[in-house]
Write a protein that holds these residues in place. Structure first.
Motif, PDB file in Angstrom:
ATOM      1  N   TYR A  74     -14.983   6.162  34.451  1.00 53.42           N
ATOM      2  CA  TYR A  74     -15.403   6.673  35.758  1.00 53.42           C
ATOM      3  C   TYR A  74     -14.360   6.286  36.801  1.00 53.42           C
ATOM      4  O   TYR A  74     -13.942   5.131  36.895  1.00 53.42           O
ATOM      5  N   SER A  78     -16.985   5.612  46.360  1.00 53.16           N
ATOM      6  CA  SER A  78     -18.255   4.907  46.426  1.00 53.16           C
ATOM      7  C   SER A  78     -19.349   5.767  47.062  1.00 53.16           C
ATOM      8  O   SER A  78     -20.499   5.744  46.638  1.00 53.16           O
ATOM      9  N   GLU A  98     -14.271  11.678  35.385  1.00 56.07           N
ATOM     10  CA  GLU A  98     -14.671  10.956  34.173  1.00 56.07           C
ATOM     11  C   GLU A  98     -13.552  11.000  33.135  1.00 56.07           C
ATOM     12  O   GLU A  98     -12.782  11.962  33.050  1.00 56.07           O
ATOM     13  N   GLN A 133     -13.699   3.517  43.146  1.00 57.65           N
ATOM     14  CA  GLN A 133     -14.240   2.668  42.094  1.00 57.65           C
ATOM     15  C   GLN A 133     -13.689   3.100  40.738  1.00 57.65           C
ATOM     16  O   GLN A 133     -13.610   4.291  40.440  1.00 57.65           O
ATOM     17  N   ASP A 135     -14.437   2.452  36.822  1.00 66.60           N
ATOM     18  CA  ASP A 135     -15.394   1.960  35.834  1.00 66.60           C
ATOM     19  C   ASP A 135     -16.626   1.378  36.540  1.00 66.60           C
ATOM     20  O   ASP A 135     -16.864   1.654  37.723  1.00 66.60           O
ATOM     21  N   SER A 136     -17.396   0.565  35.852  1.00 66.29           N
ATOM     22  CA  SER A 136     -18.635   0.032  36.415  1.00 66.29           C
ATOM     23  C   SER A 136     -18.976  -1.284  35.727  1.00 66.29           C
ATOM     24  O   SER A 136     -18.288  -1.715  34.795  1.00 66.29           O
ATOM     25  N   GLY A 137     -20.063  -1.885  36.191  1.00 65.22           N
ATOM     26  CA  GLY A 137     -20.533  -3.122  35.574  1.00 65.22           C
ATOM     27  C   GLY A 137     -19.489  -4.224  35.643  1.00 65.22           C
ATOM     28  O   GLY A 137     -18.822  -4.412  36.661  1.00 65.22           O
ATOM     29  N   THR A 138     -19.334  -4.948  34.536  1.00 65.39           N
ATOM     30  CA  THR A 138     -18.383  -6.061  34.505  1.00 65.39           C
ATOM     31  C   THR A 138     -16.942  -5.579  34.535  1.00 65.39           C
ATOM     32  O   THR A 138     -16.026  -6.361  34.816  1.00 65.39           O
ATOM     33  N   ASN A 139     -16.697  -4.312  34.246  1.00 65.23           N
ATOM     34  CA  ASN A 139     -15.339  -3.760  34.265  1.00 65.23           C
ATOM     35  C   ASN A 139     -14.981  -3.105  35.601  1.00 65.23           C
ATOM     36  O   ASN A 139     -13.907  -2.531  35.738  1.00 65.23           O
ATOM     37  N   LEU A 140     -15.890  -3.183  36.570  1.00 65.96           N
ATOM     38  CA  LEU A 140     -15.669  -2.515  37.853  1.00 65.96           C
ATOM     39  C   LEU A 140     -14.452  -3.099  38.586  1.00 65.96           C
ATOM     40  O   LEU A 140     -14.333  -4.314  38.742  1.00 65.96           O
ATOM     41  N   GLN A 141     -13.568  -2.213  39.040  1.00 65.15           N
ATOM     42  CA  GLN A 141     -12.464  -2.583  39.925  1.00 65.15           C
ATOM     43  C   GLN A 141     -12.464  -1.604  41.091  1.00 65.15           C
ATOM     44  O   GLN A 141     -12.838  -0.429  40.938  1.00 65.15           O
ATOM     45  N   THR A 142     -12.054  -2.066  42.266  1.00 67.78           N
ATOM     46  CA  THR A 142     -12.112  -1.215  43.460  1.00 67.78           C
ATOM     47  C   THR A 142     -10.823  -1.316  44.263  1.00 67.78           C
ATOM     48  O   THR A 142     -10.129  -2.336  44.235  1.00 67.78           O
TER      49      THR A 142
END
Length: 517
Positions: A74, A78, A98, A133, A135-142
């Motif tokens: 992803y 935001s 995606e 953003q 990815d998401s969760g623990t892999n989220l980077q911004t």
């Protein structure tokens, strides 16, 4: 049989080698990104834009530091579809993406733009933000996105029922057909520009005959491409700026420039049209800066009044793609006037007129393209393809001035003997080199004639602080220091920065100072 056997063995060898190579290389199926992307910046600042005007395009580089082909499940804004930002990710436009792949040890570009309506912000907040953003969760980077939105008053031509924009007639062509430009006339309630909000003008704003445009101190006026101001016969400009305490902010100066606020456009010439004073219009300008247009001021004709039609004081004009001040048979008084870096000439007094410039600086170090024209030009004629026009140069006096630049000769004096051509320079510094005596027999360049050249210096160092960025304050080693006529300096006792001339008369718009490294 033997040839067939050889062919079969060769085919088998190729298949075997191919299978071996396939076994040795990395799997072409991408692996999921694990949140270890790196970026060219952690925040993208899109600088300042006006409400509802699109920004420049900015870019972000996303790096895959691994040895694997990766896929980012992803990538998106935001605020999703509600975001005022627009993205282009690896050639695809949108707000959400995606399965974005990046090759091993490679990178992709993300391009970012925005168009924001200031109305969506709270009353006193004009900072618009979002984030990209990954990815998401623990892999989220911004990566953060920040834009300063400036609210403004927009003036522009209206459209009729057929969708055709208003135009202004500016003359007739050779066959009598009207020449028009996209523009509109200002209404009575639009004739006072204040410093409450900046103004953004599309097309040419016309000031009707008999009306006065009043511009208050501290006002900011921005022009879109091919836009400007046109003053009709009998109209007037009163631009009443004031000396600023902060010479970086120029809080009291009236500033006219383009509508691109990004730093990359700060010194770009030719972003908008001109301020055009048609015959019969007049002006008083004090503490005004005009920058980055095609012609700074076009003064066309005069009223015939005994007093000057144009008082231009404590004013700067620079980064014009052609002329800073272009005057045709005009009547101008200039004091503490600075014109710098023009594609053709800083000052062109064409087809005669009546002029007086005192404590003014004309400096042309144009570097955007080739220039073979002088900083200051005077003539008493204008020749077209079909006709020759002449008009007397009644007066053109330059007192306590600097005329300089990066050409060998920064003044040009062209006259037809059949028409008056009256000019004089005194207590001034001029760049003029004539190593081959090309002008030795031209009386207009007889620098020993004190009737037209009095107490002059030629091609001595003016010691400008930084001509590349239009900073023409002179240093303590300037040849213009103490060159000015003291009696003239008493009439204009302060320089453009408010420094006193009472104890020493330096030529040019600035008093000399000791520069600090």
């Amino acid at each position: 049989m033997k040839n067939l056997l050889k062919t079969g063995l060769l085919f088998l060898a190729i298949i075997t080698a191919t299978l071996f190579m396939s076994a040795c290389r990395e799997d072409f199926e991408p692996t999921r990104s694990k949140g270890n992307l790196s970026f060219s910046k952690d925040t993208v600042f899109l600088d300042t834009v006006f409400s509802n005007i699109g920004s420049s395009t900015y870019h972000l580089k996303v790096y895959n530091n691994s040895t694997n082909l990766i896929s980012i499940p992803y990538v998106g804004l935001s605020k999703g579809e509600n975001s005022q930002y627009r993205l282009n990710v690896d050639g695809m436009a949108g707000t959400i993406f995606e399965n974005i792949e990046i090759l091993p040890k490679d990178s992709i570009y993300i391009f970012i733009e925005t168009t924001v309506d200031a109305a969506i912000q709270t009353q006193n907040s004009f900072v618009y933000t979002d984030q990209i953003q990954f990815d998401s969760g623990t892999n989220l980077q911004t990566v953060e996105l920040v834009t300063l939105i400036q609210d403004a008053i927009f003036l522009y031509p209206e459209k009729n029922a057929a969708g055709i924009k208003e135009t202004l007639e500016i003359g007739l062509n050779e066959t009598g057909v009207p020449i028009t430009v996209e523009g509109f006339l200002l209404e009575d309630d639009q004739l006072n520009f204040t410093n409450q909000k900046p103004y953004v003008i599309y097309g040419y704003a016309g000031i009707p005959s008999g009306k006065t445009l009043q511009i208050d101190a501290g006002t900011r006026i921005h022009f879109h491409e091919n836009s400007g101001l046109i003053f009709a016969n009998g109209s007037r400009l009163e631009a009443n700026g004031a000396l600023s305490e902060d010479q970086e902010v120029l809080e009291n100066e009236i500033i006219l420039e383009g509508d691109r606020l990004e730093p990359a456009y700060t010194e770009v010439p030719g972003q908008w049209g001109t301020i055009w004073f048609t015959p019969g219009s007049t002006a008083s300008m004090n503490y005004v800066t005009i920058k980055n247009n095609n012609i700074g001021i076009l003064a066309d004709g005069n009223t015939g009044d005994v007093n000057p039609d144009f008082y231009i004081k404590n004013t700067q004009i620079y980064n014009t793609s052609s002329m800073g001040l272009y005057a045709l048979t005009a009547s101008i008084l200039g004091e503490n006037l600075v014109i710098g870096n023009s594609g053709i000439s800083n000052l062109w007094l064409r087809l005669g007129g009546n002029y007086e410039f005192t404590h003014s600086t004309f400096a042309n170090y144009w570097s955007q393209s080739f220039r073979n024209t002088p900083a200051v030009r005077l003539d008493n004629f204008l020749e077209t393809d079909s006709e020759l026009f002449t008009s007397a140069l009644e007066q053109a006096t330059f007192t306590n001035c600097i005329i300089y630049g990066n050409q060998s000769q920064e003044i040009s004096l062209e006259a037809l003997a059949t028409t008056d051509f009256n000019f004089s320079f005194s207590h001034s510094l001029i760049k003029f080199d004539d190593p081959f005596d090309e002008f030795a027999d031209d009386a207009n360049y007889d620098f020993n004639n004190e009737n037209i050249y009095l107490n002059m210096l030629f091609s001595e160092n003016p010691d400008f602080r930084n001509s590349a960025i239009n900073y023409y304050r002179i240093g303590d080693d300037s040849a213009a220091k103490n060159l000015g006529d003291p009696s003239t300096a008493l009439k204009i006792p302060l320089d453009i920065l408010g420094e006193s001339r009472l104890n020493r008369a330096d030529s040019g718009a600035y008093q000399a100072t000791l520069f600090e490294d």
